[in-house]
Enzyme design. Structure first.
Site, PDB file in Angstrom:
ATOM      1  N   CYS A 129       0.906  -1.130  -0.017  1.00  0.00           N
ATOM      2  CA  CYS A 129       0.059   0.112  -0.159  1.00  0.00           C
ATOM      3  C   CYS A 129       0.960   1.156  -0.148  1.00  0.00           C
ATOM      4  O   CYS A 129       1.876   1.358   0.415  1.00  0.00           O
ATOM      5  CB  CYS A 129      -1.000  -0.014   1.302  1.00  0.00           C
ATOM      6  SG  CYS A 129      -2.105  -1.299   1.456  1.00  0.00           S
TER       7      CYS A 129
ATOM      8  N   GLY B 216       1.512  -0.124  -5.179  1.00  0.00           N
ATOM      9  CA  GLY B 216       0.271  -0.526  -5.230  1.00  0.00           C
ATOM     10  C   GLY B 216      -0.465  -0.275  -6.394  1.00  0.00           C
ATOM     11  O   GLY B 216      -0.823   0.626  -6.684  1.00  0.00           O
TER      12      GLY B 216
ATOM     13  N   ASN C 118      -1.427   1.459   5.603  1.00  0.00           N
ATOM     14  CA  ASN C 118      -0.508   0.732   5.177  1.00  0.00           C
ATOM     15  C   ASN C 118       0.325  -0.064   6.219  1.00  0.00           C
ATOM     16  O   ASN C 118       0.859   0.518   7.146  1.00  0.00           O
ATOM     17  CB  ASN C 118       0.805   1.771   4.462  1.00  0.00           C
ATOM     18  CG  ASN C 118       2.036   1.324   3.850  1.00  0.00           C
ATOM     19  OD1 ASN C 118       3.020   1.559   3.782  1.00  0.00           O
ATOM     20  ND2 ASN C 118       1.765  -0.107   3.231  1.00  0.00           N
ATOM     21  N   GLY C 119       0.414  -1.313   5.945  1.00  0.00           N
ATOM     22  CA  GLY C 119       0.851  -2.120   6.784  1.00  0.00           C
ATOM     23  C   GLY C 119       0.316  -3.445   6.956  1.00  0.00           C
ATOM     24  O   GLY C 119      -0.405  -3.744   5.932  1.00  0.00           O
TER      25      GLY C 119
ATOM     26  N   CYS D  17      11.653  -0.979   8.288  1.00  0.00           N
ATOM     27  CA  CYS D  17      11.782  -2.047   7.118  1.00  0.00           C
ATOM     28  C   CYS D  17      12.855  -1.535   6.498  1.00  0.00           C
ATOM     29  O   CYS D  17      13.116  -0.591   5.509  1.00  0.00           O
ATOM     30  CB  CYS D  17      10.671  -2.104   6.347  1.00  0.00           C
ATOM     31  SG  CYS D  17      10.822  -3.072   5.099  1.00  0.00           S
TER      32      CYS D  17
ATOM     33  N   TYR E 214      14.384  -2.022  -2.112  1.00  0.00           N
ATOM     34  CA  TYR E 214      13.454  -2.254  -3.040  1.00  0.00           C
ATOM     35  C   TYR E 214      12.097  -1.404  -3.384  1.00  0.00           C
ATOM     36  O   TYR E 214      11.713  -0.670  -4.293  1.00  0.00           O
ATOM     37  CB  TYR E 214      13.154  -3.815  -3.412  1.00  0.00           C
ATOM     38  CG  TYR E 214      12.213  -4.224  -4.142  1.00  0.00           C
ATOM     39  CD1 TYR E 214      12.429  -4.222  -5.620  1.00  0.00           C
ATOM     40  CD2 TYR E 214      10.898  -4.451  -3.923  1.00  0.00           C
ATOM     41  CE1 TYR E 214      11.751  -4.674  -6.642  1.00  0.00           C
ATOM     42  CE2 TYR E 214      10.061  -4.977  -5.064  1.00  0.00           C
ATOM     43  CZ  TYR E 214      10.319  -4.952  -6.284  1.00  0.00           C
ATOM     44  OH  TYR E 214       9.535  -5.281  -7.166  1.00  0.00           O
TER      45      TYR E 214
ATOM     46  N   SER F 107      14.754  -2.375 -11.289  1.00  0.00           N
ATOM     47  CA  SER F 107      15.021  -2.242  -9.837  1.00  0.00           C
ATOM     48  C   SER F 107      16.519  -2.521  -9.517  1.00  0.00           C
ATOM     49  O   SER F 107      17.078  -1.965  -8.590  1.00  0.00           O
ATOM     50  CB  SER F 107      14.292  -3.168  -8.972  1.00  0.00           C
ATOM     51  OG  SER F 107      14.265  -4.698  -9.639  1.00  0.00           O
TER      52      SER F 107
ATOM     53  N   ASP G  77      20.608  -7.867  -9.572  1.00  0.00           N
ATOM     54  CA  ASP G  77      19.212  -7.876  -9.465  1.00  0.00           C
ATOM     55  C   ASP G  77      18.910  -7.581  -7.704  1.00  0.00           C
ATOM     56  O   ASP G  77      19.816  -7.607  -7.077  1.00  0.00           O
ATOM     57  CB  ASP G  77      18.675  -9.383  -9.724  1.00  0.00           C
ATOM     58  CG  ASP G  77      17.061  -9.367  -9.812  1.00  0.00           C
ATOM     59  OD1 ASP G  77      16.418  -8.200  -9.915  1.00  0.00           O
ATOM     60  OD2 ASP G  77      16.584 -10.148 -10.612  1.00  0.00           O
ATOM     61  N   ASP G  78      17.567  -7.110  -7.316  1.00  0.00           N
ATOM     62  CA  ASP G  78      17.551  -6.532  -6.160  1.00  0.00           C
ATOM     63  C   ASP G  78      17.392  -7.802  -5.276  1.00  0.00           C
ATOM     64  O   ASP G  78      17.798  -7.663  -4.093  1.00  0.00           O
ATOM     65  CB  ASP G  78      16.232  -5.754  -6.163  1.00  0.00           C
ATOM     66  CG  ASP G  78      14.791  -6.303  -6.714  1.00  0.00           C
ATOM     67  OD1 ASP G  78      14.144  -6.745  -5.877  1.00  0.00           O
ATOM     68  OD2 ASP G  78      15.011  -6.336  -7.966  1.00  0.00           O
TER      69      ASP G  78
ATOM     70  N   CYS H 236       7.415 -11.757   5.137  1.00  0.00           N
ATOM     71  CA  CYS H 236       7.057 -10.644   5.883  1.00  0.00           C
ATOM     72  C   CYS H 236       5.609 -10.889   6.265  1.00  0.00           C
ATOM     73  O   CYS H 236       4.878 -11.037   5.460  1.00  0.00           O
ATOM     74  CB  CYS H 236       7.161  -9.403   4.903  1.00  0.00           C
ATOM     75  SG  CYS H 236       6.792  -7.969   5.583  1.00  0.00           S
TER      76      CYS H 236
ATOM     77  N   CYS I 173      14.199  -3.490  10.830  1.00  0.00           N
ATOM     78  CA  CYS I 173      13.285  -4.839  10.863  1.00  0.00           C
ATOM     79  C   CYS I 173      13.857  -5.418   9.603  1.00  0.00           C
ATOM     80  O   CYS I 173      13.885  -5.145   8.436  1.00  0.00           O
ATOM     81  CB  CYS I 173      11.702  -4.664  10.723  1.00  0.00           C
ATOM     82  SG  CYS I 173      11.085  -6.217  10.182  1.00  0.00           S
TER      83      CYS I 173
ATOM     84  N   CYS J  26      12.635 -10.737   7.089  1.00  0.00           N
ATOM     85  CA  CYS J  26      12.744 -11.384   5.966  1.00  0.00           C
ATOM     86  C   CYS J  26      13.865 -11.955   5.463  1.00  0.00           C
ATOM     87  O   CYS J  26      14.076 -13.143   4.920  1.00  0.00           O
ATOM     88  CB  CYS J  26      12.156 -10.604   4.703  1.00  0.00           C
ATOM     89  SG  CYS J  26      12.886  -9.021   4.457  1.00  0.00           S
TER      90      CYS J  26
END
Lengths: 492, 492, 492, 492
Positions: free
Chosen positions: C23, C49, C128-129, C263, C269, C310, C372-373, C409, C466, C469
């Site tokens: 989002c 999004g 968002n979250g 995050c 990214y 990216s 790549d990312d 995540c 955080c 991931c």
């Protein structure tokens, strides 16, 4: 209010000089592809609401499935691509004209059936009628933390159900409906049950049909049973709740018993002529209204012409009783829809001419009796009179198949405010002068009661029907309206 | 053939057991926003074609403007956003059912009016009728290097006009039409002229109206003059070309004179009952057909019921002549459209039940006379009979307001192949047995002629009307069809 | 569950081998036509999004106004006809990828902002979250009689607010958010207030901008402030609630203070390279990741090529640090959308080839480093490797700008289940073998921390970000997931 | 003119300060579901035209099938429901920007391929280029009675073919093309043949690919061969016609031989960087332009930034040659479309800010070299300069990867009128002053020729390329334009 959050499409009804039934409901259980049956049923009930329609079905794999669309049933709910998303043996549906609170500005989320998830299961409900204490209930529910998603009065019911301490959906519904005042004929469903309920007065219709042994349908009118080949079993009775589960039909009586007061205007106008109401053919009742009218208010004339299509049966009856030839003096354009999207000024101003045309060669020089179902604002009657005179008619006599509509309906019919109703402020003669016609006569209230089979006419102390729109005698107090300033008829 | 290049939408007509007029045309010049008038006119002519419509206008700033849409006139040509793209004081329009060559697979480029740019100006034309030598002309034009963009027979006319050595558009059109065989009523326009033409036999209707001094309209029928408030001046005569420019009306006679043979089926079915054809009210003619039918083919019965809506005037006449009460035994669902987009199997199979329902309470136990306008394939008649008997009728008597339809029309009406026409291979009695009804009677050809005002009936040596669909007597040789194997009626 | 009531459109994402931010949120107050500013802001946040977007505005005359649409912001929220329905000086908006609970089957009612009417006013919120105890809260609320309309976890917040005993909306929101676990950056509005809140850890970004004195905007990222010409003031701080009313900005601290854990993947990214996060240019951080990667994992090669778009900044950094020329070895088709509606089998199978093509003439015979990312499922990496080798590359070396993504995540990013993550079950070398490339190296977690400015790398006892991931170290217990069987990383 | 008959949709391009290739063409024969291959090819060629696309296929059962749509290929020609209507082993397709004559007002009938039915068969053609004597041919054809359906110059070809006395389609096409002046690369088809032709100068590209033995494809660029996995065989040569039938490839030379003059701007801008033109990688050529530019016009600066995306390869080359670091100083919004439908005033005024944003944190205080592909009107360059300075750049130096665009293209590229071209009336220094930048330098014409591989630069007496847009040296006389008043460059 939630109702001030809007996602509108600008459409304009081409003519607002008519009363409109607000809804039709239909449900079926025990058949493969139940939603297809519901679509057919709703198509047959389309006259009860043309703005939008919705169907909810349930199948074990996907649970509840829902689709709601603006427009006619046949334009959406006949397509395989949509109907495939509505699988399962149990489905209910709804067609609507508009709800209280957001006329002309309906949003898809106002389109029923409404769905609610409760602690031990979910339910969907489709409602025909109007809740007269909806605003009070809504405030109470909002105070308690309920969030309304629509501007529909019907959403109260699902919130009341959600807060019920009962565990079973029918019990929750009984809890909820005991809080509700007004008129309601509801078709609802859980994962396994098809439920039908009518308010204690039975203001709006609801009938039970049987497709085959243990396979039942519920419908606003019998004409929708015909289209799916279902047999008409009986009406759901005023104050009754029927629950169909596993092919078993149960009947409950959750309400205190009252003397029924079915809406008499369903006979006059709302229901389809091929439906049966209270054991009587609607068509035959309307023809009989014409007969009564010819007796009460005869006229010397050359032709009896209906204002199509709703005046047709009464015109036939008037012709048969009076001996004056019946003729199609006004022709209706079949390709007229209900609304326009952003029309040109010129189109908007055409009004009734887009729908009706006078059969000029027939009318010229004739004395014409025009039979119409009702007079609301009088604007249409006036335009029709002008068209008839432009075509060269010698005289115009209006005969109206209902008494003067002097009071708004608060039980599920879209009526203008009282000050817009011609009969609210004028006598019959004043209306005649206003419309500038040679004569204007309405059927009497007693004449109407006779036509619906009450040989002795209206029982003034305890009327057999709800006739509030004619009499101002409201069988359920319109609480919300009174709070907003509506004045009941002064006691006489 | 160009016709093998397709951009279709899959739609299915809900019922193909009827004859369909293929087109309606309308034009107006001398008014502000002429396209709005054309839209209203086309709305009034929608019964002549529901598949698609188009309007071309001309204004000095933008030149020719065009819009074509699938669907009803009211759904598109009432919106301000579209109508703004069609400015100017001169406009013509067209509604169509489908053209020869691409039935059920119409593309937007087949929708008229067609436009062509010529060496000294352009023209748009809208055509009602059918060109019987279109395929021969098309081959000839392709050989000469013309590129066809549509599969419509009408496009030949514009190519012939483009190749004419004449300089003025009306002269080019006369050149072109002299090469064309068949039936045509054409409304056309250049930048400054509104043009109307009818073929020498005058098979299809075309009328002239006047909005005010020097302001003219052309229309397929008079009912479309009524909606715009135009006065009916006269019919464009068979073989006549009228040209309106700067408020001046000129009349030309480009063709060899022939005895007119107007389509008698326009009286029976195609035209709207509020139109005037040949000086006669269409409604009154149809009522008179019912009177003739009651004389020719009486029956003992309790009720006379029309098959709605086309059988209604004849049923009224039958009732009046026979004294048997008229009643609405079959109710039509007003919300039925013409097509389905990818319907479910179940919906597709519903057929006529989606449109018609029997008034069961009225019909039960009664001997019923059903009056219908025609029998084409017989499939609808059979379903109606079944519905009536299911509802408990004691007897069913069909009375048909036209003679047996035994021959296809090649002059602008969509008829099935001859082998699909029930009357092509069966006698009246065989049809009765096939439909399993108690009696079945068609009006005689002479009875029909009497009803349209020919007191002595049909003039067999020189018929007053085109009645090829009943008689097989084709006033224009259907060249293309014969080439494809159609066998004319053997000389007797 | 409500989530089993569905109104889907069948669309297929063309490629699901990527992580997706769920989002973006934006709000503004104090400007004429605030919704236009929100539309621009959401357009700039579209990368967060792409599935759907919504805007709510408030103006004194109409109250709250709302519009939600599937598809890109620019396709809907740029049209005058829609924006006219969103008047007023205060508006918030939301773009979404998909919410927990209904991936690939989103319905319009799942699209935010959500609106609720409370006893003393209403509010709209955009979130968002992800709420990690949403399902428990939902059950609790349903038991208490709340009716959910969406399948979104965010709807809990509005129901908790509705049930709060506080009278003011910001107080209700604080009440609600204290019950909520997880990550949230919220933009909300009442009739007069614009509100922004971030969870105590500040997992998702939220920034404050100023258009002019007293005119504020809130946005997920600074790039959306740029587009409306707003000045970047500061980040809304973790655990802070800001309230703007009448041009006054107030700051509240409703939560217990915790050490922030933003995050880290936003740097890698999600955020746009022209945004500023934690005072650092996102582009510069990514370039620095490339520099670190070149130091940690050099390779002998002829070209450094990004996987567009990216991987581009990291590839530039890698080239600059290594001295190996940077080149566009893979070209991205700019006209690729995010979804297909019912594609053909052949199109569906094209996958990444629809979006990327190898610059064959450049690659042939070269040793290529691809930057790549991230690697999620590994399917895209594999296809890219095949395309590069097909084009004749001599060697393929993958360098990945993030550590191995081994854990899902639960804080607002759409990740596959753990068993679909390549790094969950394979070592770096196993992945290299699986992808069949000459070398494969990921940046280390410490290298990544250095690139974001932590010179000493990750603080293992108290990580600065955080990075669940990568590390499996979840700063907020994912309650709902654990209940559904998710196993946390075993303590080491 | 036919072009004054219009059916428009009001859309606005968001930015008109760029040159646009007008078309891309693709064809394939010998594969099942050829239209799917064409859809993929057109998707890869979408950069050559984004307004509309069309595909024609042929299969024995249905004949020719056609679909044309406004919008991106991926939005329409990926859907199974549409592609099913395009069966068969032979198909061609076209994407277009807009044609001469109806810019911004395109109608679906202007969308290619065009189809014509001839006396011994039909053909469809798709054309990239522009016919410089189209208006003269059109007048001639209209005089002879041809009816044009579109405003496209390409339609002349199909009418000339229709009028050819040759019997075979390729022979008809040769006849037609000998009458045509200008630039054309054509892909055409009959029922059995796939045909490709290039004009004698070979201004527009056209390449031949092979999917497997005897299975051929034709494409505007090699990048579209890559997407379908076809091998690049060779270019169709200037003046060559190739015909593929039954897997056999034939080559014809219908035109007088001339020295080729391929469009040099295809190298600079139009073609995709992963395509191969004249044996050279487009990407590599563009990078080399940057190298030449760094040599010709060095600058002291901190960063080299491309104007995305078209300036990227030249910026890389400039950085590599100059040693100044390459950086993404301007970020492009990927979600920007090409047009708006009725946008709000505010959105319309945003212009380039909707698409580009400055990476503020990176740019602040830096001396920046911006590399762009060309300067057309200069409006975009000016806005970019403002954005860069707003972000705090210390100096702005523009370097342009093409010489000054001082002349319009009449060979298939959409250029503004000459008076709108900044370079038509200003020197380099005047443009610098106009744009208010610190320096502005264009690559020289000789520098550009060197970059495309002509070591000795431009051969002034006999130029190797068409460079009319830079030099005013038009290899084909623009007849129609001269007639409309265009003044050729005065002889020096």
């Amino acid at each position: 209010m939630t109702s001030d959050i809007t996602e509108s499409e600008k459409t304009l009804p081409w003519d607002d000089d008519a009363l409109h039934e607000e809804c039709g409901v239909f449900g079926v259980t025990g058949v493969a592809e139940a939603a297809n049956f519901v679509a057919l049923g709703l198509h047959a009930l389309q006259h009860r609401g043309q703005e939008a329609g919705g169907i909810v079905s349930h199948d074990p794999e996907h649970g509840f499935n829902s689709a709601r669309r603006f427009g006619y049933v046949r334009d959406h709910f006949t397509k395989a691509s949509l109907m495939e998303t509505l699988p399962g043996p149990l489905a209910i549906g709804h067609v609507r004209y508009s709800t209280s609170g957001s006329k002309g500005n309906t949003q898809l989320r106002d389109v029923q059936p409404f769905f609610g998830e409760f602690s031990l299961g979910g339910a969907a409900i489709a409602h025909n009628g109007n809740i007269t204490n909806a605003e009070a209930l809504r405030r109470e529910l909002i105070d308690a933390g309920s969030i309304f998603q629509s501007s529909s009065d019907s959403e109260c019911i699902i919130h009341l159900m959600a807060r019920s301490l009962q565990r079973k959906v029918p019990d929750r519904m009984m809890d909820a409906l005991r809080r509700v005042e007004g008129a309601f004929s509801i078709v609802a469903m859980t994962r396994t049950k098809l439920i039908g309920v009518r308010d204690p007065l039975g203001v709006r219709p609801l009938v039970l049909g049987r497709i085959s042994e243990g396979v039942y349908a519920l419908s606003s009118e019998t004409c929708a049973l015909d289209i799916i080949g279902a047999e008409f079993v009986r009406e759901v009775e005023p104050g009754e709740m029927v629950v169909v589960e596993n092919g078993e039909l149960q009947s409950h009586r959750p309400f205190r018993q009252e003397r029924p007061r079915f809406c008499i205007f369903e006979h006059v106008y709302f229901s389809r002529p091929d439906s049966i109401l209270g054991g009587r053919s609607v068509y035959e009742t309307r023809r009989q209204i014409g007969v009564e009218l010819a007796r009460e208010a005869p006229a010397e004339a050359d032709l009896v012409c209906p204002v199509p299509d709703s005046g047709t049966p009464a015109a036939i009856g008037f012709s048969q009783e009076s001996g004056i030839p019946y003729a199609m003096g006004i022709i209706r354009n079949q390709y007229m829809g209900r609304t326009f999207i952003e029309p040109t000024e010129q189109i908007r101003n055409m009004g009734v001419r887009l729908k009706l045309n006078v059969n000029r060669a027939l009318i010229r020089g004739k004395r014409v009796i025009l039979v119409d179902d009702s007079v609301v604002r009088g604007t249409t009657s006036r335009k029709i009179k002008e068209m008839i005179l432009d075509a060269g008619a010698a005289e115009v006599h209006f005969r109206i198949a209902s008494p003067p509509t002097a009071w708004p309906c608060f039980y599920g019919v879209d009526t203008p405010n009282r000050d817009k109703l011609l009969a609210a402020s004028m006598t019959e003669e004043e209306m005649r002068a206003h419309l500038q016609v040679d004569s204007l006569r309405f059927i009497t209230l007693n004449g109407l009661y006779r036509a619906v089979g009450e040989a002795d006419g209206r029982d003034a102390t305890c009327p057999q029907y709800c006739d509030a729109c004619f009499s101002g005698d409201y069988p359920v107090t319109p609480t919300d309206q009174i709070e907003k300033g509506f004045a009941l008829k002064a006691a006489e």
